[in-house]
Design a protein around this motif. Structure first.
Motif, mmCIF file in Angstrom:
data_model
loop_
_atom_site.group_PDB
_atom_site.id
_atom_site.type_symbol
_atom_site.label_atom_id
_atom_site.label_comp_id
_atom_site.label_asym_id
_atom_site.label_seq_id
_atom_site.Cartn_x
_atom_site.Cartn_y
_atom_site.Cartn_z
ATOM 1 N N LEU A 1 0.873 -1.169 0.000
ATOM 2 C CA LEU A 1 0.000 0.000 0.000
ATOM 3 C C LEU A 1 0.909 1.216 0.000
ATOM 4 O O LEU A 1 1.785 1.343 0.872
ATOM 5 C CB LEU A 1 -0.892 -0.018 1.240
ATOM 6 C CG LEU A 1 -1.988 1.046 1.294
ATOM 7 C CD1 LEU A 1 -3.043 0.779 0.237
ATOM 8 C CD2 LEU A 1 -2.618 1.098 2.679
ATOM 9 N N GLN A 2 0.736 2.103 -0.973
ATOM 10 C CA GLN A 2 1.727 3.147 -1.191
ATOM 11 C C GLN A 2 1.086 4.417 -1.700
ATOM 12 O O GLN A 2 -0.101 4.460 -2.023
ATOM 13 C CB GLN A 2 2.780 2.655 -2.182
ATOM 14 C CG GLN A 2 2.211 2.228 -3.535
ATOM 15 C CD GLN A 2 3.225 1.528 -4.404
ATOM 16 O OE1 GLN A 2 3.582 2.015 -5.473
ATOM 17 N NE2 GLN A 2 3.700 0.361 -3.939
ATOM 18 N N VAL A 3 1.917 5.451 -1.802
ATOM 19 C CA VAL A 3 1.472 6.748 -2.294
ATOM 20 C C VAL A 3 2.680 7.444 -2.906
ATOM 21 O O VAL A 3 3.832 7.155 -2.536
ATOM 22 C CB VAL A 3 0.854 7.594 -1.145
ATOM 23 C CG1 VAL A 3 1.907 8.000 -0.121
ATOM 24 C CG2 VAL A 3 0.114 8.805 -1.685
ATOM 25 N N HIS A 4 2.414 8.347 -3.848
ATOM 26 C CA HIS A 4 3.482 9.105 -4.491
ATOM 27 C C HIS A 4 3.260 10.600 -4.271
ATOM 28 O O HIS A 4 2.112 11.072 -4.294
ATOM 29 C CB HIS A 4 3.519 8.834 -6.001
ATOM 30 C CG HIS A 4 3.550 7.383 -6.349
ATOM 31 N ND1 HIS A 4 4.568 6.543 -5.971
ATOM 32 C CD2 HIS A 4 2.673 6.611 -7.040
ATOM 33 C CE1 HIS A 4 4.321 5.317 -6.410
ATOM 34 N NE2 HIS A 4 3.173 5.345 -7.072
ATOM 35 N N PRO A 5 4.329 11.363 -4.093
ATOM 36 C CA PRO A 5 4.193 12.816 -3.955
ATOM 37 C C PRO A 5 3.960 13.484 -5.299
ATOM 38 O O PRO A 5 4.184 12.893 -6.360
ATOM 39 C CB PRO A 5 5.542 13.229 -3.367
ATOM 40 C CG PRO A 5 6.500 12.214 -3.917
ATOM 41 C CD PRO A 5 5.728 10.921 -3.994
ATOM 42 N N ASP A 6 3.519 14.749 -5.253
ATOM 43 C CA ASP A 6 3.480 15.547 -6.470
ATOM 44 C C ASP A 6 4.835 16.227 -6.657
ATOM 45 O O ASP A 6 5.766 16.044 -5.856
ATOM 46 C CB ASP A 6 2.321 16.545 -6.449
ATOM 47 C CG ASP A 6 2.414 17.567 -5.317
ATOM 48 O OD1 ASP A 6 3.529 17.840 -4.816
ATOM 49 O OD2 ASP A 6 1.356 18.108 -4.923
ATOM 50 N N ASP A 7 4.974 17.021 -7.715
ATOM 51 C CA ASP A 7 6.273 17.611 -8.036
ATOM 52 C C ASP A 7 6.786 18.517 -6.924
ATOM 53 O O ASP A 7 7.968 18.467 -6.548
ATOM 54 C CB ASP A 7 6.181 18.394 -9.350
ATOM 55 C CG ASP A 7 5.989 17.491 -10.562
ATOM 56 O OD1 ASP A 7 6.272 16.285 -10.450
ATOM 57 O OD2 ASP A 7 5.552 17.999 -11.610
ATOM 58 N N GLU A 8 5.903 19.349 -6.384
ATOM 59 C CA GLU A 8 6.327 20.273 -5.322
ATOM 60 C C GLU A 8 6.757 19.506 -4.092
ATOM 61 O O GLU A 8 7.795 19.806 -3.481
ATOM 62 C CB GLU A 8 5.174 21.231 -4.991
ATOM 63 C CG GLU A 8 5.513 22.277 -3.929
ATOM 64 C CD GLU A 8 5.379 21.753 -2.499
ATOM 65 O OE1 GLU A 8 6.180 22.175 -1.625
ATOM 66 O OE2 GLU A 8 4.494 20.910 -2.258
ATOM 67 N N LEU B 1 10.658 17.384 -0.216
ATOM 68 C CA LEU B 1 10.991 16.293 0.687
ATOM 69 C C LEU B 1 12.264 15.542 0.300
ATOM 70 O O LEU B 1 12.954 15.004 1.170
ATOM 71 C CB LEU B 1 9.830 15.295 0.749
ATOM 72 C CG LEU B 1 8.518 15.813 1.346
ATOM 73 C CD1 LEU B 1 7.426 14.763 1.200
ATOM 74 C CD2 LEU B 1 8.692 16.201 2.803
ATOM 75 N N GLU B 2 12.568 15.497 -1.002
ATOM 76 C CA GLU B 2 13.686 14.676 -1.473
ATOM 77 C C GLU B 2 14.826 15.470 -2.083
ATOM 78 O O GLU B 2 15.911 14.936 -2.260
ATOM 79 C CB GLU B 2 13.181 13.645 -2.488
ATOM 80 C CG GLU B 2 12.056 12.755 -1.967
ATOM 81 C CD GLU B 2 12.495 11.857 -0.827
ATOM 82 O OE1 GLU B 2 13.713 11.566 -0.726
ATOM 83 O OE2 GLU B 2 11.625 11.442 -0.028
ATOM 84 N N GLY B 3 14.580 16.727 -2.448
ATOM 85 C CA GLY B 3 15.652 17.549 -2.989
ATOM 86 C C GLY B 3 15.339 18.119 -4.355
ATOM 87 O O GLY B 3 14.468 17.622 -5.070
ATOM 88 N N PRO B 4 16.041 19.193 -4.742
ATOM 89 C CA PRO B 4 15.812 19.842 -6.040
ATOM 90 C C PRO B 4 15.978 18.848 -7.195
ATOM 91 O O PRO B 4 16.860 17.984 -7.178
ATOM 92 C CB PRO B 4 16.893 20.924 -6.078
ATOM 93 C CG PRO B 4 17.241 21.169 -4.648
ATOM 94 C CD PRO B 4 17.091 19.847 -3.955
ATOM 95 N N GLY B 5 15.108 18.979 -8.196
ATOM 96 C CA GLY B 5 15.175 18.122 -9.373
ATOM 97 C C GLY B 5 14.389 16.834 -9.266
ATOM 98 O O GLY B 5 14.197 16.150 -10.271
ATOM 99 N N MET B 6 13.935 16.493 -8.066
ATOM 100 C CA MET B 6 13.129 15.280 -7.909
ATOM 101 C C MET B 6 11.707 15.536 -8.408
ATOM 102 O O MET B 6 11.133 16.594 -8.145
ATOM 103 C CB MET B 6 13.099 14.837 -6.445
ATOM 104 C CG MET B 6 14.449 14.423 -5.912
ATOM 105 S SD MET B 6 15.121 12.958 -6.746
ATOM 106 C CE MET B 6 13.991 11.684 -6.179
ATOM 107 N N LEU B 7 11.157 14.545 -9.103
ATOM 108 C CA LEU B 7 9.821 14.658 -9.675
ATOM 109 C C LEU B 7 8.820 13.831 -8.873
ATOM 110 O O LEU B 7 9.158 12.802 -8.297
ATOM 111 C CB LEU B 7 9.819 14.166 -11.124
ATOM 112 C CG LEU B 7 10.626 14.970 -12.130
ATOM 113 C CD1 LEU B 7 10.575 14.291 -13.494
ATOM 114 C CD2 LEU B 7 10.132 16.396 -12.226
ATOM 115 N N GLY B 8 7.593 14.283 -8.873
ATOM 116 C CA GLY B 8 6.495 13.505 -8.320
ATOM 117 C C GLY B 8 6.080 12.424 -9.288
ATOM 118 O O GLY B 8 6.715 12.184 -10.317
#
Length: 306
Positions: A87-94, A99-106
């Motif tokens: 059971l999981q979820v993904h972040p959006d771009d912002e 949360l993970e650093g510049p350049g990371m995509l949702g």
């Protein structure tokens, strides 16, 4: 330059929940990464280069006018689910960048069910009316599975899974997935499988990005021709079907077309040359390719930029 179809080397990925339908191996192959920035070109003048390298060198010709940046933006996968995914979820771009650093995509994604065992189910969201604060509390307490919405699915169903949607795929499902070019996943619950470094839970991140929303399966119209299945800000997913009536298509320099045959055999005609695509074979048509024709008795899925 007269662009030709790009035939790519697929990448099988072993998963603990995977089955045996995507590769001839005794290991549980859960995913085939068919078209993405890391796939290598197998033949032609760009043999040995990756899609990412080609997009960086020829952004207008590979990606098209609809592209937001000089990076291949999508990842096309086939998934074979013999057991429940986490059971999981993904972040959006912002959220991904914060949360993970510049350049990371949702990661917004969409599913098209290719095959489903009788009674096969998946999880697509949270019980309607759940307050956001209650959802956050239950995630942190490891109890959110009690709020999950189960959906029974059949071959031909399509679902859009926007970033923030709590979800999981169940056993007996073979599907096509198109997603943003990101593998950023926050696990909420892993069905009490033994914990490992590669399958850690991410409760604090999940609590921050999850939203109390649901996703509804969209049934398929069986008619031949071109049918738009799903659309969002990141991609358009279309079904192409023919009973030997040629389908005329055009990238029009607007976007690449990522094609995957899902039934029958399709003959692809481009600039006087032709290729035959069998079930679950994929090909990337650069935006600069222009007009092409598909013929045969087949169904295919096409993903492109909106």
């Amino acid at each position: 330059m007269n662009w030709e179809p790009l035939h790519l080397q697929v990448k099988p990925v072993e998963r603990v929940w995977g089955g045996q339908r995507l590769a001839e191996t005794s290991e549980p192959v859960g995913e085939l990464w068919a078209i993405g920035e890391d796939n290598m070109i197998m033949a032609g003048p760009f043999q040995g280069r990756t899609v990412a390298q080609l997009a960086a060198d020829f952004p207008a010709d590979v990606l098209g006018r609809a592209a937001r940046e000089d990076r291949f933006p999508l990842l096309i996968k086939l998934l074979d689910c013999a057991d429940w995914l986490s059971l999981q979820v993904h972040p959006d771009d912002e959220q991904a960048a914060r949360l993970e650093g510049p350049g990371m995509l949702g990661k917004t994604e969409a599913w098209h069910i290719l095959d489903a065992a009788p009674g096969a189910r998946l999880i697509a969201g949270i019980v309607p009316g759940t307050p956001a604060e209650d959802l956050r509390r239950d995630i942190l307490a490891g109890q959110v599975i009690n709020r999950a919405v189960y959906r029974e699915v059949s071959a031909g169903d399509s679902l859009m899974i926007p970033a923030g949607t709590v979800h999981a795929l169940g056993p007996g499902i073979l599907l096509y997935e198109v997603q943003q070019s990101s593998d950023l996943t926050y696990r909420i619950y892993d069905w009490d499988r033994p914990a490992s470094a590669g399958r850690a839970l991410h409760l604090s991140q999940s609590a921050e990005v999850s939203r109390p929303v649901t996703a509804e399966p969209q049934p398929l119209s069986p008619a031949p021709g071109v049918q738009e299945l799903l659309r969002c800000a990141y991609f358009v997913l279309e079904r192409l079907a023919s009973d030997h009536t040629p389908l005329e298509r055009d990238t029009a320099a607007q976007s690449f077309h990522a094609l995957t045959v899902i039934r029958g055999k399709a003959t692809l005609h481009v600039h006087g040359a032709s290729w035959t695509l069998k079930p679950y074979e994929s090909v990337l048509l650069p935006a600069g390719l222009g007009c092409y024709t598909l013929n045969g008795d087949f169904e295919a899925l096409s993903s492109r930029l909106p």
